[in-house]
Design an enzyme around this catalytic site. Structure first.
Site, PDB file in Angstrom:
ATOM      1  CG  ASP A 192     -23.223 -24.930  30.315  1.00  0.00           C
ATOM      2  OD1 ASP A 192     -22.503 -25.811  30.802  1.00  0.00           O
ATOM      3  OD2 ASP A 192     -24.470 -24.957  30.353  1.00  0.00           O
ATOM      4  CG  ASN A 244     -27.328 -36.243  27.508  1.00  0.00           C
ATOM      5  OD1 ASN A 244     -27.289 -36.506  26.311  1.00  0.00           O
ATOM      6  ND2 ASN A 244     -26.249 -35.959  28.208  1.00  0.00           N
ATOM      7  CG  HIS A 302     -26.349 -40.588  27.974  1.00  0.00           C
ATOM      8  ND1 HIS A 302     -25.860 -39.467  28.587  1.00  0.00           N
ATOM      9  CD2 HIS A 302     -27.111 -41.232  28.915  1.00  0.00           C
ATOM     10  CE1 HIS A 302     -26.275 -39.423  29.845  1.00  0.00           C
ATOM     11  NE2 HIS A 302     -27.043 -40.485  30.070  1.00  0.00           N
ATOM     12  NE  ARG A 310      -7.875 -15.171  16.655  1.00  0.00           N
ATOM     13  CZ  ARG A 310      -7.081 -14.438  17.424  1.00  0.00           C
ATOM     14  NH1 ARG A 310      -6.507 -13.336  16.948  1.00  0.00           N
ATOM     15  NH2 ARG A 310      -6.857 -14.785  18.671  1.00  0.00           N
ATOM     16  CD  GLU A 314     -23.631 -29.656  30.484  1.00  0.00           C
ATOM     17  OE1 GLU A 314     -24.357 -29.139  31.343  1.00  0.00           O
ATOM     18  OE2 GLU A 314     -23.057 -30.761  30.648  1.00  0.00           O
TER      19      GLU A 314
END
Length: 415
Positions: A271, A279, A284, A303, A315
């Protein structure tokens, strides 16, 4: 319902570029680029071998039915015809048909189909015509026209093999007529002219039929590629380019299946810290740019072909790491956290010089009938909230100091 497009339905190494180029070129010589030609043969070869074998059996039945006109038009050679057709040609033809059914290489397959019809069919009929003494035996040369039709219209032998077979039939026809003393030169010219027209028409038909078959393959392949691309897009988040919730649900379902039971699986929830404030302050559009940069860093640290990253919502991101224990997953997560912090993306809502950071929660377990992927995700979610409560910009559980998996390990299956 449309069948889902998978990598199995699209030949390896084939992309839209080579398919479009081949369609535009028109492939006038009825040959594709080498990779595409190989893919074409892999796709149609087995079925074509079966079709040639079935067509060969059908042709053999018709061939032996000509014993009836042999008996009616050339009774003096009927016993020879009976022995030749049933005793020699039929067994050999059955061996050729069996060889075709076994799906031999394309060159062998097309040669057997073409040469078998010419040598066995046209050759035996020409032989019976030349040894007969009946006043009607010379009409048997017309049978060779049927061989042309069989090669080009029934068996649909590949064009260049059909050309060789048709020319061989024409040569046999011309030589056969020349060996019949009762045929005047003028009649031979007329009969050969008619036969030559049949050869030209047969070759033209062979070209058109093969070109249509090849074009149908290309159009089918183009459609599959387009559906695959649409399928990929439907599973990708349009903003970040990572995989979306639909794709995540499919991966979770696959991991929960019985064949995946016993596999160790790590889940990482990530997060972006203080993103709502980002924002609200920068707008935005700037927030979207930030999400793209973070997503790019995440993807670059995973990987190849082993791990998967998804946009979980807003997010928040989720990483699925296969065959990874908790300690290794924590170290990989710490490497990602540091890479995002080192990217120094300015955070406009925080103090001057502050950058975008992330909090990460990690959980790992061996998937079983009791421990499903949802349980691991819940554990990772709890770890993520612990990281936020403890001050953000950290991985929970915390890795040992300076214990981070090096970037060179991205392409390795870490244990």
């Amino acid at each position: 319902m449309m069948e889902p497009v998978t990598v199995e339905t699209i030949p390896a190494g084939i992309d839209s570029t080579i398919v479009e180029w081949t369609i535009e070129s028109g492939f006038p010589l009825l040959k594709f680029p080498r990779r595409l030609e190989a893919a074409f043969e892999r796709e149609v070869g087995a079925e074509r071998s079966r079709q040639l074998a079935a067509g060969g059996l059908f042709g053999l039945v018709l061939y032996n039915l000509f014993l009836i006109p042999d008996w009616l038009a050339a009774p003096d050679t009927f016993h020879t015809a009976l022995w030749l057709r049933l005793g020699i040609i039929t067994p050999i033809a059955l061996l050729v048909i069996a060889a075709l059914y076994l799906n031999p290489p394309v060159g062998v397959r097309e040669f057997l189909a073409a040469a078998g019809a010419v040598v066995l069919g046209a050759g035996s009929n020409l032989y019976l015509m030349l040894i007969g003494h009946s006043p009607h035996h010379d009409a048997q040369h017309q049978v060779i026209i049927l061989i042309l039709l069989f090669i080009t219209m029934v068996q649909r032998v590949r064009f260049w093999y059909a050309v060789a077979a048709c020319l061989a039939c024409f040569a046999m026809h011309a030589v056969g007529l020349a060996m019949l003393p009762a045929y005047p030169f003028e009649f031979q010219v007329s009969a050969n002219a008619v036969f030559a027209c049949a050869v030209v028409l047969s070759i033209f038909a062979s070209y058109v039929l093969e070109r249509e078959m090849r074009m149908n393959f290309l159009l089918s392949l183009r459609g599959r590629l387009q559906r695959r691309d649409l399928d990929v897009e439907s599973r990708r988040d349009p903003l970040t380019g990572l995989r979306n919730r639909r794709s995540l649900d499919e991966v979770i379902e696959g991991c929960n299946q019985s064949k995946a039971v016993g596999q160790e699986l790590a889940i990482v929830l990530l997060d972006i810290d203080h993103f709502k404030a980002f924002n609200d302050t920068a707008g935005h559009q700037a927030g979207d740019v930030c999400l793209k940069r973070v997503a790019g860093i995440i993807q670059s640290e995973l990987r190849d072909h082993v791990d998967a990253a998804f946009r979980f919502g807003g997010e928040e991101f989720i990483l699925v790491l296969r065959d990874v224990d908790l300690a290794t997953a924590v170290r990989i997560s710490e490497r990602i956290r540091r890479a995002i912090e080192d990217a120094a993306i300015p955070h406009p809502a925080l103090a001057l010089g502050e950058v975008v950071t992330v909090s990460m929660g990690v959980a790992s377990a061996i998937v079983s009938r009791e421990i499903r992927v949802g349980v691991i995700i819940s554990a990772a979610d709890s770890a993520l909230y612990a990281a936020k409560r403890n001050g953000r910009n950290q991985v929970s559980p915390r890795p040992p100091a300076a214990d981070v998996v090096d970037m060179t390990d991205r392409k390795l299956r870490l244990k």
